[in-house]
Every structure is written in structure tokens, then in C-alpha cells.
Design an enzyme around this catalytic site. Structure first.
Site, PDB file in Angstrom:
ATOM      1  N   SER A  83     -43.027 -39.800 -78.961  1.00 28.92           N
ATOM      2  CA  SER A  83     -44.367 -39.908 -78.357  1.00 28.92           C
ATOM      3  C   SER A  83     -45.180 -38.682 -78.730  1.00 28.92           C
ATOM      4  O   SER A  83     -44.639 -37.570 -78.783  1.00 28.92           O
ATOM      5  CB  SER A  83     -44.234 -39.989 -76.835  1.00 28.92           C
ATOM      6  N   TYR A  95     -41.335 -36.130 -69.311  1.00 26.39           N
ATOM      7  CA  TYR A  95     -41.401 -37.151 -70.362  1.00 26.39           C
ATOM      8  C   TYR A  95     -41.700 -36.526 -71.724  1.00 26.39           C
ATOM      9  O   TYR A  95     -41.003 -36.803 -72.710  1.00 26.39           O
ATOM     10  CB  TYR A  95     -42.478 -38.183 -70.014  1.00 26.39           C
TER      11      TYR A  95
HETATM   12  N1  LIG Z   1     -46.752 -47.669 -75.033  1.00 27.44           N
HETATM   13  C1  LIG Z   1     -47.118 -46.432 -75.348  1.00 27.44           C
HETATM   14  O1  LIG Z   1     -48.292 -46.071 -75.262  1.00 27.44           O
HETATM   15  C2  LIG Z   1     -46.092 -45.446 -75.849  1.00 27.44           C
HETATM   16  C3  LIG Z   1     -46.557 -44.212 -76.300  1.00 27.44           C
HETATM   17  C4  LIG Z   1     -45.650 -43.279 -76.776  1.00 27.44           C
HETATM   18  C5  LIG Z   1     -44.310 -43.599 -76.829  1.00 27.44           C
HETATM   19  N2  LIG Z   1     -43.872 -44.804 -76.380  1.00 27.44           N
HETATM   20  C6  LIG Z   1     -42.435 -45.061 -76.451  1.00 27.44           C
HETATM   21  O2  LIG Z   1     -42.192 -46.303 -77.069  1.00 27.44           O
HETATM   22  C7  LIG Z   1     -40.964 -46.855 -76.573  1.00 27.44           C
HETATM   23  C8  LIG Z   1     -41.211 -48.277 -76.107  1.00 27.44           C
HETATM   24  O3  LIG Z   1     -42.178 -48.213 -75.069  1.00 27.44           O
HETATM   25  P1  LIG Z   1     -43.030 -49.468 -74.563  1.00 27.44           P
HETATM   26  O4  LIG Z   1     -44.414 -48.992 -74.405  1.00 27.44           O
HETATM   27  O5  LIG Z   1     -42.725 -50.646 -75.394  1.00 27.44           O
HETATM   28  O6  LIG Z   1     -42.404 -49.618 -73.101  1.00 27.44           O
HETATM   29  P2  LIG Z   1     -42.214 -50.872 -72.132  1.00 27.44           P
HETATM   30  O7  LIG Z   1     -43.252 -51.892 -72.422  1.00 27.44           O
HETATM   31  O8  LIG Z   1     -42.109 -50.288 -70.777  1.00 27.44           O
HETATM   32  O9  LIG Z   1     -40.797 -51.461 -72.587  1.00 27.44           O
HETATM   33  C9  LIG Z   1     -39.655 -50.660 -72.403  1.00 27.44           C
HETATM   34  C10 LIG Z   1     -38.462 -51.329 -73.025  1.00 27.44           C
HETATM   35  O10 LIG Z   1     -37.347 -50.438 -72.881  1.00 27.44           O
HETATM   36  C11 LIG Z   1     -36.317 -51.121 -72.187  1.00 27.44           C
HETATM   37  N3  LIG Z   1     -35.584 -50.198 -71.353  1.00 27.44           N
HETATM   38  C12 LIG Z   1     -36.046 -49.445 -70.327  1.00 27.44           C
HETATM   39  N4  LIG Z   1     -35.041 -48.742 -69.785  1.00 27.44           N
HETATM   40  C13 LIG Z   1     -33.929 -49.072 -70.474  1.00 27.44           C
HETATM   41  C14 LIG Z   1     -32.569 -48.699 -70.381  1.00 27.44           C
HETATM   42  N5  LIG Z   1     -32.145 -47.848 -69.440  1.00 27.44           N
HETATM   43  N6  LIG Z   1     -31.688 -49.210 -71.268  1.00 27.44           N
HETATM   44  C15 LIG Z   1     -32.102 -50.106 -72.200  1.00 27.44           C
HETATM   45  N7  LIG Z   1     -33.364 -50.522 -72.337  1.00 27.44           N
HETATM   46  C16 LIG Z   1     -34.273 -50.001 -71.474  1.00 27.44           C
HETATM   47  C17 LIG Z   1     -36.993 -52.207 -71.379  1.00 27.44           C
HETATM   48  O11 LIG Z   1     -36.051 -53.240 -71.144  1.00 27.44           O
HETATM   49  P3  LIG Z   1     -35.948 -54.062 -69.743  1.00 27.44           P
HETATM   50  O12 LIG Z   1     -37.329 -54.480 -69.373  1.00 27.44           O
HETATM   51  O13 LIG Z   1     -35.036 -55.194 -70.082  1.00 27.44           O
HETATM   52  O14 LIG Z   1     -35.339 -53.155 -68.748  1.00 27.44           O
HETATM   53  C18 LIG Z   1     -38.100 -52.636 -72.352  1.00 27.44           C
HETATM   54  O15 LIG Z   1     -37.605 -53.529 -73.324  1.00 27.44           O
HETATM   55  C19 LIG Z   1     -40.491 -45.909 -75.470  1.00 27.44           C
HETATM   56  O16 LIG Z   1     -39.517 -45.049 -75.976  1.00 27.44           O
HETATM   57  C20 LIG Z   1     -41.757 -45.152 -75.108  1.00 27.44           C
HETATM   58  O17 LIG Z   1     -41.460 -43.894 -74.552  1.00 27.44           O
HETATM   59  C21 LIG Z   1     -44.733 -45.738 -75.888  1.00 27.44           C
END
Ligand SMILES: NC(=O)c1ccc[n+]([C@@H]2O[C@H](COP(=O)([O-])OP(=O)(O)OC[C@H]3O[C@@H](n4cnc5c(N)ncnc54)[C@H](OP(=O)(O)O)[C@@H]3O)[C@@H](O)[C@H]2O)c1
Length: 243
Positions: free
Chosen positions: A138, A152
Site C-alpha cells: 500500500s 497498517y
Molecule cells: N482497496 C484499496 O484502496 C487498497 C489500497 C492499498 C492496499 N490495498 C491492499 O490490497 C489488498 C486487497 O485489499 P482489498 O481492497 O481487495 O480488500 P477487501 O475488499 O477488504 O478484500 C479483502 C480480501 O482479503 C481476504 N482476507 C481478509 N482477511 C483474511 C485472512 N485472515 N486470511 C485470508 N484472507 C483474508 C478477504 O476474504 P474474506 O472476505 O473471505 O474473509 C477478502 O477476499 C490488501 O492487502 C490491502 O491492504 C488495498
């Protein structure tokens, strides 16, 4: 022939958001994709049906060492190899440093850092020449214009540093290790229709939220054969949030 034909990939956190887009994209490129989820079982099963091809949902908590090791073992035992690991599972909780608890620290680091370490450690033991490890980081590890992200943001800095350092370990074996450092992307974690979105847009050179598919495109390139000379890198995809 598709770029990832014959390759076996593991994507952690593939049931929703960025991880789900990565699962679809790697499958489109011809890979067999095993992905993990914890609570979104219906979404995980629907994704496996929709994605077609060889897409396998596995319930596995990145905070649980045995779960993560079992997923890597499944790739080897049932699919014969592991070529690509994408660590996308991540959790966020925004809390000021003076109010943050050890419980919050442990749970965020437990998934984002420890879970990533366990997966990289297990994958590195079994990956062969041409392997690819990609961590989803991130921009908050470099730039954070809002309060509350000390846990975070530092967890994502650790993930990027782990990739950079592991690139030195695995380069001689022909395995690359990189971080895709993501800015605001419209997912459940960071909705573009949220109350804080307007403030987020003001920090960006390109003032719009990214799409999970845009991140997946970058990951697919890193996972493929034409990125073989890229390792130890942190590639930003953030609409210029850190420009
Ligand atoms: N969206 C953004 O703006 C953003 C920005 C910077 C970085 N990121 C990073 O991108 C990645 C994906 O984020 P996202 O935005 O797609 O998040 P999201 O929509 O909240 O989805 C999170 C995913 O991670 C899974 N997950 C959560 N806890 C877990 C665990 N303990 N073990 C296995 N799976 C787990 C969830 O599965 P379940 O629902 O099945 O639990 C879901 O599939 C993350 O690493 C996040 O930090 C996102």
C-alpha cells in the site's frame, strides 16, 4: 498459447476486491489458481464458478500458520507445482497511535506481515526456476496524508521490505519477488462512495479511484515470463497519490 498456461498460482485473500480480480486475471492467462478466503464463502464459490478453468477456493486464514502451509502443500500435492504466489489478503483498522491496542497491532500484523511471511517461507521452499512472488502493498507505507494508519502503513512497509530482501535470497534460483504498491482502489476496504473519498481524491494526480482489474493487470505482467528481470522492486499503481 496463453502466458501462464501450465502454471500453478496461489492467491491469498481471493474472494473479494483486488484478490478476486487477480484470481480471474491469472485464470484468464491460463494458470490453475488456488485462492484463499475466510468469511466470504458464497463469493468464493461464485468466483470459482464464474472464473471457469481451474480455479480452486480454499478456506484458509492468513493469520493461521497451519492454514497457510496447507494451501502451499495443496498446490504441490494436488497440482504438482507452485509457480506464482500473490499475497493479497490484508486487513486494515485505522486508529491513532495513542489509542491503538496491542490486540489491533497483533491482528493486523498477524495477517498482513506474519501471514505473508509464512506464505513466502513455505512457497520459497518448493518454487522452482521462473517462480514469482508478488506482495500487495500500500502507498500508505510511503505516504499517508490522513491520521490513524501507523499500524497498517508500517505493516505494508514491512511487506515491501520483506519482498525486497527476499529477492536477494531467491534471485540466484531464478525466482523474482516484488511488491505492487496500491493506492485508492474501489473495494469493500476503500469504497469510492465513502464519506472520506472526496478527501482521498484531493491527494491524487489522477483524481479517481482505481479498479481492482487495473491492479490485476500489473500483477499478471509480474507473474508472466516477460518480467523475468524485475525483482526486488516496488511498483506503484496509485493514480499518482505518491507523486
Ligand atoms: N482497496 C484499496 O484502496 C487498497 C489500497 C492499498 C492496499 N490495498 C491492499 O490490497 C489488498 C486487497 O485489499 P482489498 O481492497 O481487495 O480488500 P477487501 O475488499 O477488504 O478484500 C479483502 C480480501 O482479503 C481476504 N482476507 C481478509 N482477511 C483474511 C485472512 N485472515 N486470511 C485470508 N484472507 C483474508 C478477504 O476474504 P474474506 O472476505 O473471505 O474473509 C477478502 O477476499 C490488501 O492487502 C490491502 O491492504 C488495498
Amino acid at each position: 498459447m496463453k502466458a501462464l498456461e501450465g502454471r500453478v498460482a496461489v492467491v491469498t485473500g481471493g474472494s473479494r476486491g483486488i484478490g478476486a480480480a487477480i484470481v480471474k486475471r491469472l485464470a484468464e492467462e491460463g494458470a490453475t489458481v488456488l485462492f484463499t478466503y475466510v468469511s466470504s464463502e458464497a463469493a468464493a464459490l461464485a468466483l470459482a464458478r464464474e472464473a471457469g478453468g481451474a480455479v480452486v477456493p480454499l478456506k484458509a486464514d492468513s493469520g493461521n500458520v497451519e492454514d497457510v502451509r496447507r494451501v502451499i502443500a495443496t498446490a504441490i500435492d494436488e497440482h504438482g507445482r507452485l509457480d506464482i504466489l500473490v499475497n493479497s489478503a490484508g486487513v486494515v483498522e485505522l486508529v491513532s497511535i495513542d489509542e491503538a491496542t496491542l490486540e489491533a497491532f497483533d491482528s493486523i500484523y498477524g495477517v498482513n506481515v506474519r501471514g505473508t511471511f509464512v506464505a513466502m517461507n513455505a512457497a520459497a521452499k518448493v518454487m522452482g526456476e521462473g517462480g514469482r512472488i508478488i506482495n500487495i502493498g500500500s502507498i500508505s507505507s510511503d505516504v499517508m496524508p490522513f491520521p490513524g494508519a501507523s499500524i497498517y502503513g508500517s505493516s505494508k512497509a514491512a511487506v515491501a521490505a520483506m519482498a525486497r530482501c527476499a529477492a536477494r535470497d531467491l534471485g540466484p534460483r531464478g525466482i523474482t519477488v516484488n511488491t505492487v504498491q496500491v493506492g485508492p482502489v474501489d473495494t469493500d476496504m476503500n469504497r469510492e462512495d465513502s464519506e472520506w473519498a472526496a478527501g482521498v481524491l484531493r491527494t491524487m494526480a489522477i483524481p479517481r479511484y482505481g479498479r481492482p482489474e487495473e491492479v490485476a493487470d500489473m500483477v499478471a505482467w509480474l507473474a508472466g515470463p516477460t518480467s523475468a528481470f524485475v525483482t526486488g522492486s516496488t511498483l506503484r499503481i496509485d493514480g499518482g497519490s505518491a507523486a
